[in-house]
Design an enzyme around this catalytic site. Structure first.
Site, PDB file in Angstrom:
ATOM      1  N   SER A   1       0.848  -1.190   0.000  1.00 49.40           N
ATOM      2  CA  SER A   1       0.000   0.000   0.000  1.00 49.40           C
ATOM      3  C   SER A   1       0.882   1.239   0.000  1.00 49.40           C
ATOM      4  O   SER A   1       1.954   1.247   0.620  1.00 49.40           O
ATOM      5  CB  SER A   1      -0.895   0.032   1.238  1.00 49.40           C
ATOM      6  OG  SER A   1      -1.529   1.296   1.369  1.00 49.40           O
TER       7      SER A   1
ATOM      8  N   TYR B   1      -2.489  -0.391   9.973  1.00 49.84           N
ATOM      9  CA  TYR B   1      -2.441  -0.739   8.557  1.00 49.84           C
ATOM     10  C   TYR B   1      -1.083  -0.388   7.957  1.00 49.84           C
ATOM     11  O   TYR B   1      -0.461  -1.211   7.266  1.00 49.84           O
ATOM     12  CB  TYR B   1      -3.548  -0.007   7.810  1.00 49.84           C
ATOM     13  CG  TYR B   1      -3.643  -0.358   6.346  1.00 49.84           C
ATOM     14  CD1 TYR B   1      -4.233  -1.553   5.936  1.00 49.84           C
ATOM     15  CD2 TYR B   1      -3.151   0.499   5.370  1.00 49.84           C
ATOM     16  CE1 TYR B   1      -4.338  -1.884   4.597  1.00 49.84           C
ATOM     17  CE2 TYR B   1      -3.245   0.178   4.032  1.00 49.84           C
ATOM     18  CZ  TYR B   1      -3.832  -1.012   3.643  1.00 49.84           C
ATOM     19  OH  TYR B   1      -3.917  -1.327   2.317  1.00 49.84           O
TER      20      TYR B   1
END
Length: 246
Positions: free
Chosen positions: A141, A155
């Site tokens: 990501s 995350y």
């Protein structure tokens, strides 16, 4: 003949979004494709049916990436059902988004289990079967390098750890001719992050290109790395993020 003819791929979390786009793209490039899913056998079956309609073999496997035994079993089922494994795409993921003080330890553990441990387990299992020219591609990501806002600590940490894992695996497997890379998507229009959501305008403001990407944009990079174009690329973290990290 397309560039992946004769190859077999396993895509975790391949029933929707980026994972489904990757599974379909690898099949169009000639690969037989296994994909894992958790919640929707119907969606997974639809992706598998589309692959088979294009003339390739497909296998949908129920496997929760939070369960290391299920992850390893998915690799073995791929080899048993499709005969080999040449390409592993670790795509399955979740998106914990909470203020730091509210994050439960179980949330942290689950994110690390799905994003890092599962990728390790799958790579370890796949490496036992892969031949020279194998490819492992981890989906990270853009938030691994720049969060741009609060509430994404867990995350971001898990995706940053995935980058380190990818680099270590590249060192471990390079002598066998197996490449390992991580692809970092940015804002991509999926059901998890729709381009018409309330927060979408704020994301677009951070993009030099000014618009969301598509799951096919990420799939194109994965296909490149999986094919001949990726033969001398390993240990790399490649952004497909519309300039978010620039």
């Amino acid at each position: 003949m397309t560039q992946l003819t004769g190859k077999t791929a396993l895509v975790t979390g391949g029933s929707r979004g980026i994972g489904a786009a990757i599974a379909r793209r690898l099949a169009r490039e000639g690969a037989d494709v296994a994909l894992t899913y958790v919640s929707s056998a119907e969606r997974a079956g639809a992706v598998a049916a589309a692959i088979e309609a294009g003339g390739r073999r497909a296998l949908a496997i129920a496997a929760d990436s939070a369960d290391p035994q299920a992850v390893a079993a998915a690799v073995e089922r791929t080899v048993a059902g499709l005969g080999r494994i040449d390409i592993l795409v670790n795509n399955a993921g979740i998106f914990p988004y909470e203020p730091l003080e509210a994050v439960a330890l179980e949330t942290f553990d689950r994110a690390m289990a799905i994003h890092v441990r599962a990728a390790f387990v799958a790579a370890q299992a796949a490496a036992r079967h892969m031949r020279e020219g194998g490819r492992i591609i981890n989906i990270g990501s853009c938030l691994a390098e720049r969060t741009g806002g609060p509430n994404m600590t867990v995350y971001a940490a898990s995706k940053a750890a995935l980058t380190g894992l990818s680099k270590g695996l590249a060192q471990d497997l390079g002598a066998r001719g197996i490449t390992v890379n991580v692809v970092h998507p940015g804002p991509v229009d999926t059901d998890m992050n729709p381009a018409d959501a309330d927060a979408a305008d704020a994301q677009r403001q951070g993009l030099p290109l000014g618009h969301f990407g598509s799951a096919d944009d990420v799939a194109a990079m994965v296909a490149h790395l999986a094919g001949e174009g990726g033969r001398f690329v390993t240990g790399a973290a490649i952004s497909v993020d519309g300039g978010f990290s620039a």
